[in-house]
Design an enzyme around this catalytic site. Sequence first.
Site, PDB file in Angstrom:
ATOM      1  N   ASP A 198       0.839  -1.201   0.000  1.00 45.99           N
ATOM      2  CA  ASP A 198       0.000   0.000   0.000  1.00 45.99           C
ATOM      3  C   ASP A 198       0.878   1.257   0.000  1.00 45.99           C
ATOM      4  O   ASP A 198       2.024   1.217   0.445  1.00 45.99           O
ATOM      5  CB  ASP A 198      -0.890   0.026   1.240  1.00 45.99           C
ATOM      6  CG  ASP A 198      -1.982  -1.029   1.194  1.00 45.99           C
ATOM      7  OD1 ASP A 198      -2.295  -1.517   0.098  1.00 45.99           O
ATOM      8  OD2 ASP A 198      -2.523  -1.360   2.275  1.00 45.99           O
ATOM      9  N   TYR A 241       6.680  -8.185   8.529  1.00 45.48           N
ATOM     10  CA  TYR A 241       6.332  -6.772   8.654  1.00 45.48           C
ATOM     11  C   TYR A 241       6.497  -6.298  10.094  1.00 45.48           C
ATOM     12  O   TYR A 241       6.379  -7.086  11.040  1.00 45.48           O
ATOM     13  CB  TYR A 241       4.866  -6.530   8.270  1.00 45.48           C
ATOM     14  CG  TYR A 241       4.497  -6.877   6.851  1.00 45.48           C
ATOM     15  CD1 TYR A 241       4.564  -5.908   5.841  1.00 45.48           C
ATOM     16  CD2 TYR A 241       4.055  -8.149   6.521  1.00 45.48           C
ATOM     17  CE1 TYR A 241       4.198  -6.218   4.540  1.00 45.48           C
ATOM     18  CE2 TYR A 241       3.688  -8.460   5.223  1.00 45.48           C
ATOM     19  CZ  TYR A 241       3.761  -7.501   4.231  1.00 45.48           C
ATOM     20  OH  TYR A 241       3.409  -7.804   2.954  1.00 45.48           O
TER      21      TYR A 241
END
Length: 307
Positions: A45, A73
Amino acid sequence: MNRATSEINGILLMNKPQGFTSHDVVAKLRGILHTRKIGHGGTLDPLATGVLPVFVGGATKAADFAAAQDKEYVAGFTLGLCTDTQDVTGRTLRTSEKKVCRAEAERVLAGFLGPQKQVPPMYSAVKVNGRKLYDLARKGKEVERPARDINVCALELLAFDETARRGSLRCVVSKGTYVRTLVSDFGEALGSLAVMHSLVRTRAGAYALENCRTFDEVERAMDDGSIQDLLLPTDSLFPDFPAVILTDEGAERIVRGAVVFPRQAQGLPEQENALCRVYHGGRFLMLGQVRRLDKGGLGLFVYKNFR
């Protein structure tokens, strides 16, 4: 296009800047590298930063393999808030004043480990009945989305400020996992709400953030003619696959699509359907697959070419 540019081939690890889509990164690199044969392996994103493998030349055929690999992440989250995008870029839908202690956050977070179902967010590129969800979401529409199988392989709370109701977590997840949805579901499970306020992809498959490049580095390498030195070879994507070394006869056979027999393939796995890296003369040729032969025994066949 000059000859040097046309021969650029391999995997360029980019540290995606915030505000760029993955497609934006590819578009900018297309201009820098002067090639249209380029793609990425795993969408991020615009809010996110971090590891984005970019595939150039024949390596573009390997992009799907990168997208399928586990990712790591570090996500920042804020409790007490819910938005339509599940991150801080969206419109606020609800708020909550509930206080949460670290012990409770860790207990609830542990419940998200392992295989599970996840409903993708409306603001995503997932298609339902041929239409991308984010196109519908931008028109104010919400549709039922089938839950998808995901796996949360690792999950830990790195930091949590009980007063500010902000924290960060590290997660290792399978293909198709939306970390902002994981954060949102975490908030709901706490009896509060949560949005993601930051996201850094620290690893994609075998590729770590510390090995990634910036646009400035790529531009300098193009200017001084060292761009190929920044690219990793395609076979670096498959470190866990066994290596098979072909004889001259074996190489001649496999490049024309014929089966290679065990006597022509040193290190051939004795396991049907096994994938392996295939080399000849010190050069990576392709991915091969071990298959059973009609007359018995095993042989090596072409699985994926990257030329």
